[in-house]
Motif scaffolding. Structure first.
Motif, PDB file in Angstrom:
ATOM      1  N   LEU A 124      -0.795  79.372  83.982  1.00 44.43           N
ATOM      2  CA  LEU A 124       0.439  78.819  83.417  1.00 44.43           C
ATOM      3  C   LEU A 124       0.240  77.346  83.059  1.00 44.43           C
ATOM      4  N   TRP A 125      -0.492  76.613  83.879  1.00 45.87           N
ATOM      5  CA  TRP A 125      -0.795  75.218  83.594  1.00 45.87           C
ATOM      6  C   TRP A 125      -1.553  75.092  82.264  1.00 45.87           C
ATOM      7  N   GLN A 126      -2.511  75.976  82.046  1.00 43.75           N
ATOM      8  CA  GLN A 126      -3.281  75.944  80.801  1.00 43.75           C
ATOM      9  C   GLN A 126      -2.402  76.281  79.595  1.00 43.75           C
ATOM     10  N   GLU A 127      -1.485  77.211  79.769  1.00 46.58           N
ATOM     11  CA  GLU A 127      -0.538  77.535  78.695  1.00 46.58           C
ATOM     12  C   GLU A 127       0.339  76.331  78.377  1.00 46.58           C
ATOM     13  N   PHE A 128       0.784  75.641  79.417  1.00 45.14           N
ATOM     14  CA  PHE A 128       1.583  74.435  79.230  1.00 45.14           C
ATOM     15  C   PHE A 128       0.799  73.391  78.446  1.00 45.14           C
ATOM     16  N   GLN A 129      -0.453  73.159  78.846  1.00 45.13           N
ATOM     17  CA  GLN A 129      -1.292  72.164  78.179  1.00 45.13           C
ATOM     18  C   GLN A 129      -1.470  72.487  76.698  1.00 45.13           C
ATOM     19  N   THR A 130      -1.713  73.747  76.398  1.00 55.74           N
ATOM     20  CA  THR A 130      -1.905  74.174  75.011  1.00 55.74           C
ATOM     21  C   THR A 130      -0.633  73.995  74.191  1.00 55.74           C
ATOM     22  N   ALA A 131       0.494  74.424  74.757  1.00 52.70           N
ATOM     23  CA  ALA A 131       1.766  74.311  74.044  1.00 52.70           C
ATOM     24  C   ALA A 131       2.138  72.845  73.830  1.00 52.70           C
ATOM     25  N   ARG A 132       1.934  72.014  74.853  1.00 57.75           N
ATOM     26  CA  ARG A 132       2.268  70.598  74.714  1.00 57.75           C
ATOM     27  C   ARG A 132       1.381  69.935  73.663  1.00 57.75           C
ATOM     28  N   GLY A 160      -2.589  80.284  93.219  1.00 58.78           N
ATOM     29  CA  GLY A 160      -3.405  79.314  92.501  1.00 58.78           C
ATOM     30  C   GLY A 160      -3.898  79.780  91.147  1.00 58.78           C
ATOM     31  N   ALA A 161      -4.410  80.988  91.068  1.00 58.38           N
ATOM     32  CA  ALA A 161      -4.955  81.479  89.795  1.00 58.38           C
ATOM     33  C   ALA A 161      -3.844  81.642  88.748  1.00 58.38           C
ATOM     34  N   ALA A 162      -2.724  82.186  89.163  1.00 54.67           N
ATOM     35  CA  ALA A 162      -1.603  82.347  88.235  1.00 54.67           C
ATOM     36  C   ALA A 162      -1.057  80.991  87.817  1.00 54.67           C
ATOM     37  N   VAL A 217      10.689  69.741  81.745  1.00 53.03           N
ATOM     38  CA  VAL A 217       9.466  70.517  81.496  1.00 53.03           C
ATOM     39  C   VAL A 217       8.297  69.883  82.245  1.00 53.03           C
ATOM     40  N   HIS A 218       8.228  68.560  82.229  1.00 49.48           N
ATOM     41  CA  HIS A 218       7.127  67.881  82.915  1.00 49.48           C
ATOM     42  C   HIS A 218       7.265  67.936  84.437  1.00 49.48           C
ATOM     43  N   GLU A 219       8.473  67.971  84.935  1.00 51.92           N
ATOM     44  CA  GLU A 219       8.657  68.151  86.378  1.00 51.92           C
ATOM     45  C   GLU A 219       8.215  69.554  86.789  1.00 51.92           C
ATOM     46  N   ALA A 220       8.558  70.547  85.984  1.00 56.83           N
ATOM     47  CA  ALA A 220       8.112  71.918  86.259  1.00 56.83           C
ATOM     48  C   ALA A 220       6.590  71.991  86.188  1.00 56.83           C
ATOM     49  N   ALA A 221       6.009  71.348  85.183  1.00 56.73           N
ATOM     50  CA  ALA A 221       4.553  71.355  85.042  1.00 56.73           C
ATOM     51  C   ALA A 221       3.885  70.662  86.228  1.00 56.73           C
ATOM     52  N   LYS A 222       4.504  69.629  86.728  1.00 53.13           N
ATOM     53  CA  LYS A 222       3.963  68.939  87.904  1.00 53.13           C
ATOM     54  C   LYS A 222       3.904  69.895  89.099  1.00 53.13           C
ATOM     55  N   ALA A 223       4.966  70.656  89.310  1.00 55.80           N
ATOM     56  CA  ALA A 223       4.999  71.631  90.407  1.00 55.80           C
ATOM     57  C   ALA A 223       3.960  72.731  90.183  1.00 55.80           C
ATOM     58  N   ILE A 224       3.817  73.163  88.951  1.00 52.88           N
ATOM     59  CA  ILE A 224       2.819  74.194  88.626  1.00 52.88           C
ATOM     60  C   ILE A 224       1.421  73.650  88.899  1.00 52.88           C
ATOM     61  N   GLY A 225       1.188  72.415  88.498  1.00 48.08           N
ATOM     62  CA  GLY A 225      -0.100  71.778  88.756  1.00 48.08           C
ATOM     63  C   GLY A 225      -0.407  71.682  90.236  1.00 48.08           C
ATOM     64  N   GLU A 226       0.590  71.353  91.031  1.00 50.29           N
ATOM     65  CA  GLU A 226       0.395  71.290  92.479  1.00 50.29           C
ATOM     66  C   GLU A 226       0.009  72.655  93.037  1.00 50.29           C
ATOM     67  N   LEU A 227       0.684  73.704  92.575  1.00 48.70           N
ATOM     68  CA  LEU A 227       0.357  75.051  93.025  1.00 48.70           C
ATOM     69  C   LEU A 227      -1.043  75.480  92.572  1.00 48.70           C
ATOM     70  N   ALA A 228      -1.491  74.921  91.445  1.00 46.32           N
ATOM     71  CA  ALA A 228      -2.819  75.237  90.923  1.00 46.32           C
ATOM     72  C   ALA A 228      -3.907  74.371  91.559  1.00 46.32           C
ATOM     73  N   GLY A 229      -3.481  73.388  92.345  1.00 52.27           N
ATOM     74  CA  GLY A 229      -4.441  72.497  92.985  1.00 52.27           C
ATOM     75  C   GLY A 229      -4.974  71.419  92.064  1.00 52.27           C
ATOM     76  N   ILE A 230      -4.196  71.080  91.058  1.00 53.48           N
ATOM     77  CA  ILE A 230      -4.599  70.068  90.076  1.00 53.48           C
ATOM     78  C   ILE A 230      -3.962  68.737  90.453  1.00 53.48           C
ATOM     79  N   LEU A 247       5.976  81.875  90.475  1.00 56.14           N
ATOM     80  CA  LEU A 247       4.947  81.224  91.296  1.00 56.14           C
ATOM     81  C   LEU A 247       5.502  80.796  92.652  1.00 56.14           C
ATOM     82  N   LEU A 248       6.704  80.264  92.642  1.00 50.26           N
ATOM     83  CA  LEU A 248       7.319  79.848  93.907  1.00 50.26           C
ATOM     84  C   LEU A 248       7.613  81.049  94.801  1.00 50.26           C
ATOM     85  N   ALA A 249       8.000  82.161  94.202  1.00 53.32           N
ATOM     86  CA  ALA A 249       8.228  83.372  94.981  1.00 53.32           C
ATOM     87  C   ALA A 249       6.925  83.870  95.598  1.00 53.32           C
TER      88      ALA A 249
END
Length: 105
Positions: free
Chosen positions: A83-91, A77-79, A8-21, A66-68
């Motif tokens: 998703l990054w914010q949803e991850f943060q809230t759920a975690r 980035g916006a999407a 889950v954290h590896e996926a979140a890391k990739a999502i964060g990269e796509l979000a520019g975080i 997101l990868l597609a």
């Protein structure tokens, strides 16, 4: 649960990269969450396992989408940020399952 938590954290890391975080610091509470829940046991452990499963079920198709988008040249980035914010809230909800140590200050 530890393997899924790491995934889950590896996926979140990739999502964060796509979000520019920038990559986040993982506190000991985050790193040790599976072991803490295992040691806690009972309803908290069961709820934590279900929550991690649910979080993985959300992130997997979200990251694939997101990868597609990214692969097609469409800005993701916006999407990814959503998703990054949803991850943060759920975690945060999962981390709230960690029992208090009962130490008074």
């Amino acid at each position: 649960m530890a393997v899924k938590w790491a995934a889950v954290h590896e996926a979140a890391k990739a999502i964060g990269e796509l979000a520019g975080i920038a990559p986040e610091y993982r506190s000991p509470e985050i790193r040790n969450f599976p072991a803490i829940m295992r040691d806690t046991g009972g309803w908290r452990h069961r709820l934590a396992e279900q929550g991690v499963d649910d979080l993985a079920a959300i992130l997997e198709p979200g990251l694939a989408a997101l990868l597609a988008l990214h692969g097609s040249g469409t800005p993701a980035g916006a999407a990814a940020l959503a998703l990054w914010q949803e991850f943060q809230t759920a975690r945060a909800g999962l981390l709230a399952l960690i029992p208090s140590l009962g130490i008074e200050r």
